[in-house]
Write a protein that holds these residues in place. Structure first.
Motif, PDB file in Angstrom:
ATOM      1  N   MET A  46       3.690 -36.887 -32.022  1.00  0.00           N
ATOM      2  CA  MET A  46       4.126 -35.775 -32.867  1.00  0.00           C
ATOM      3  C   MET A  46       4.498 -36.276 -34.258  1.00  0.00           C
ATOM      4  SD  MET A  46       7.082 -33.050 -32.119  1.00  0.00           S
ATOM      5  CE  MET A  46       7.722 -31.987 -33.379  1.00  0.00           C
ATOM      6  N   ALA A  49       1.322 -37.053 -36.145  1.00  0.00           N
ATOM      7  CA  ALA A  49       0.631 -35.816 -36.521  1.00  0.00           C
ATOM      8  C   ALA A  49       1.337 -35.129 -37.680  1.00  0.00           C
ATOM      9  CB  ALA A  49       0.543 -34.882 -35.317  1.00  0.00           C
ATOM     10  N   ALA A  50       2.666 -35.112 -37.633  1.00  0.00           N
ATOM     11  CA  ALA A  50       3.432 -34.465 -38.709  1.00  0.00           C
ATOM     12  C   ALA A  50       3.270 -35.220 -40.025  1.00  0.00           C
ATOM     13  CB  ALA A  50       4.904 -34.374 -38.318  1.00  0.00           C
ATOM     14  N   ASN A  53      -0.050 -34.497 -41.462  1.00  0.00           N
ATOM     15  CA  ASN A  53      -0.230 -33.096 -41.844  1.00  0.00           C
ATOM     16  C   ASN A  53       0.763 -32.629 -42.890  1.00  0.00           C
ATOM     17  OD1 ASN A  53      -2.378 -31.678 -40.879  1.00  0.00           O
ATOM     18  ND2 ASN A  53      -1.349 -30.947 -39.051  1.00  0.00           N
ATOM     19  N   VAL A  57       2.967 -29.924 -37.442  1.00  0.00           N
ATOM     20  CA  VAL A  57       1.928 -30.187 -36.441  1.00  0.00           C
ATOM     21  C   VAL A  57       0.998 -28.984 -36.429  1.00  0.00           C
ATOM     22  CG1 VAL A  57       1.471 -30.587 -33.989  1.00  0.00           C
ATOM     23  CG2 VAL A  57       3.465 -31.634 -35.067  1.00  0.00           C
ATOM     24  N   SER A  61      -3.982 -28.625 -32.480  1.00  0.00           N
ATOM     25  CA  SER A  61      -4.138 -30.083 -32.480  1.00  0.00           C
ATOM     26  C   SER A  61      -3.872 -30.626 -31.081  1.00  0.00           C
ATOM     27  CB  SER A  61      -3.162 -30.718 -33.472  1.00  0.00           C
ATOM     28  OG  SER A  61      -1.815 -30.554 -33.011  1.00  0.00           O
ATOM     29  N   VAL A  63      -1.612 -32.701 -30.098  1.00  0.00           N
ATOM     30  CA  VAL A  63      -0.182 -32.649 -29.799  1.00  0.00           C
ATOM     31  C   VAL A  63       0.222 -31.229 -29.416  1.00  0.00           C
ATOM     32  CG1 VAL A  63       2.137 -32.921 -30.779  1.00  0.00           C
ATOM     33  CG2 VAL A  63       0.376 -34.628 -31.259  1.00  0.00           C
ATOM     34  N   ALA A  64      -0.246 -30.241 -30.145  1.00  0.00           N
ATOM     35  CA  ALA A  64       0.103 -28.853 -29.855  1.00  0.00           C
ATOM     36  C   ALA A  64      -0.419 -28.412 -28.491  1.00  0.00           C
ATOM     37  CB  ALA A  64      -0.432 -27.935 -30.948  1.00  0.00           C
TER      38      ALA A  64
END
Length: 98
Positions: A46, A49-50, A53, A57, A61, A63-64
């Motif tokens: 996470m 990804a953050a 991005n 998130v 994606s 992670v989502a």
């Protein structure tokens, strides 16, 4: 192709393993019903990804999607797909071992 009892049993076991093991693996990574577990692989994913991005998130994606599975389990469609995949894997293993 005609399946025998051994192949059918192998397919059923493979389907069961896929449906039980996949959510357990997702939870083991840290994607839980209560959110992403601190210090877990999910937390690291996470964070990455953050950062990539710009602070959030993205919906859809990896992670989502994994967090959605961790929170609510698989949809019926995903369960059917996993069951089919597990059945095929079980039949293949049985064929090789047979």
């Amino acid at each position: 192709m005609v399946w025998g009892v051994a192949e059918a049993l192998g397919a059923a076991v493979g389907a069961g393993v896929a449906l039980v093991a996949a959510p357990a693996v997702v939870a083991g990574l840290g994607f839980t019903a209560g959110g992403i577990a601190a210090g877990s692989i999910a937390a690291k994913m996470m964070s990455a990804a953050a950062i990539a991005n710009g602070g959030g998130v993205a919906a859809g994606s990896t992670v989502a999607v994994l967090q959605s599975i961790g929170a609510a389990g698989f949809s019926l469609g995903a369960e059917v797909g996993l069951g089919s995949l597990g059945a095929a894997a079980g039949a293949l293993v049985e064929k090789i071992a047979g």
